[in-house]
Write a protein that holds these residues in place. Structure first.
Motif, short mmCIF file in Angstrom:
data_model
loop_
_atom_site.label_atom_id
_atom_site.label_comp_id
_atom_site.label_asym_id
_atom_site.label_seq_id
_atom_site.Cartn_x
_atom_site.Cartn_y
_atom_site.Cartn_z
N SER A 11 36.28 33.23 39.99
CA SER A 11 35.99 34.49 39.31
C SER A 11 37.14 35.48 39.50
O SER A 11 37.55 36.15 38.54
CB SER A 11 34.70 35.09 39.87
OG SER A 11 34.47 36.36 39.34
N ARG A 12 37.67 35.56 40.69
CA ARG A 12 38.80 36.46 40.96
C ARG A 12 40.05 36.03 40.19
O ARG A 12 40.78 36.88 39.67
CB ARG A 12 39.10 36.50 42.44
CG ARG A 12 38.07 37.24 43.25
CD ARG A 12 38.42 37.25 44.70
NE ARG A 12 37.39 37.89 45.50
CZ ARG A 12 37.40 37.91 46.81
NH1 ARG A 12 38.37 37.34 47.49
NH2 ARG A 12 36.43 38.52 47.46
N LEU A 13 40.28 34.74 40.12
CA LEU A 13 41.45 34.24 39.37
C LEU A 13 41.32 34.53 37.87
O LEU A 13 42.29 34.93 37.22
CB LEU A 13 41.64 32.75 39.60
CG LEU A 13 42.18 32.38 40.98
CD1 LEU A 13 42.17 30.87 41.16
CD2 LEU A 13 43.57 32.93 41.19
N ARG A 14 40.12 34.35 37.31
CA ARG A 14 39.90 34.67 35.89
C ARG A 14 40.14 36.15 35.61
O ARG A 14 40.79 36.52 34.63
CB ARG A 14 38.49 34.27 35.46
CG ARG A 14 38.32 32.81 35.12
CD ARG A 14 37.00 32.54 34.43
NE ARG A 14 35.86 32.90 35.24
CZ ARG A 14 35.28 32.11 36.15
NH1 ARG A 14 35.74 30.90 36.35
NH2 ARG A 14 34.24 32.53 36.83
N ARG A 15 39.62 36.99 36.49
CA ARG A 15 39.80 38.43 36.32
C ARG A 15 41.28 38.80 36.40
O ARG A 15 41.78 39.58 35.58
CB ARG A 15 39.00 39.17 37.39
CG ARG A 15 38.85 40.64 37.11
CD ARG A 15 37.91 41.35 38.08
NE ARG A 15 36.83 40.50 38.56
CZ ARG A 15 36.51 40.35 39.85
NH1 ARG A 15 37.17 40.98 40.79
NH2 ARG A 15 35.52 39.57 40.21
N ALA A 16 41.97 38.23 37.37
CA ALA A 16 43.41 38.51 37.52
C ALA A 16 44.18 38.02 36.29
O ALA A 16 45.08 38.70 35.80
CB ALA A 16 43.95 37.85 38.78
N TRP A 17 43.82 36.85 35.78
CA TRP A 17 44.49 36.31 34.60
C TRP A 17 44.29 37.24 33.40
O TRP A 17 45.21 37.50 32.64
CB TRP A 17 43.99 34.91 34.29
CG TRP A 17 44.65 34.33 33.09
CD1 TRP A 17 44.08 34.10 31.88
CD2 TRP A 17 46.02 33.93 32.96
NE1 TRP A 17 45.01 33.59 31.01
CE2 TRP A 17 46.20 33.47 31.65
CE3 TRP A 17 47.10 33.93 33.84
CZ2 TRP A 17 47.43 33.02 31.20
CZ3 TRP A 17 48.32 33.47 33.37
CH2 TRP A 17 48.47 33.02 32.08
#
Length: 72
Positions: A11-17
């Protein structure tokens, strides 16, 4: 360092992307239609959002001027 489960990390990686993509689009001048539609639905529920093509034309006109030719 606390352990983070896979779902939280994903979830954090998707948001950062999404932040990176949005920033890159802004940097090169590509308008973000999805953000515009979300804004319209939230702030102006009585109005129909422009189509993707109309939005893109309007943003390009706003950026480069209507009918004006300018260098730089």
């Amino acid at each position: 360092m606390p352990r983070v489960d896979r779902a939280t990390l994903a979830s954090r990686l998707r948001r950062a992307w999404r932040v990176v993509v949005r920033s890159a689009r802004l940097a090169v001048g590509v308008p973000d239609y999805d953000t515009y539609v979300c804004h319209c639905r939230r702030a102006h529920p009585d109005r129909e959002p422009m189509s993707r093509d109309a939005f893109f034309r309007e943003r390009m006109d706003a950026r480069y001027g209507r009918g004006r030719s300018r260098c730089c």
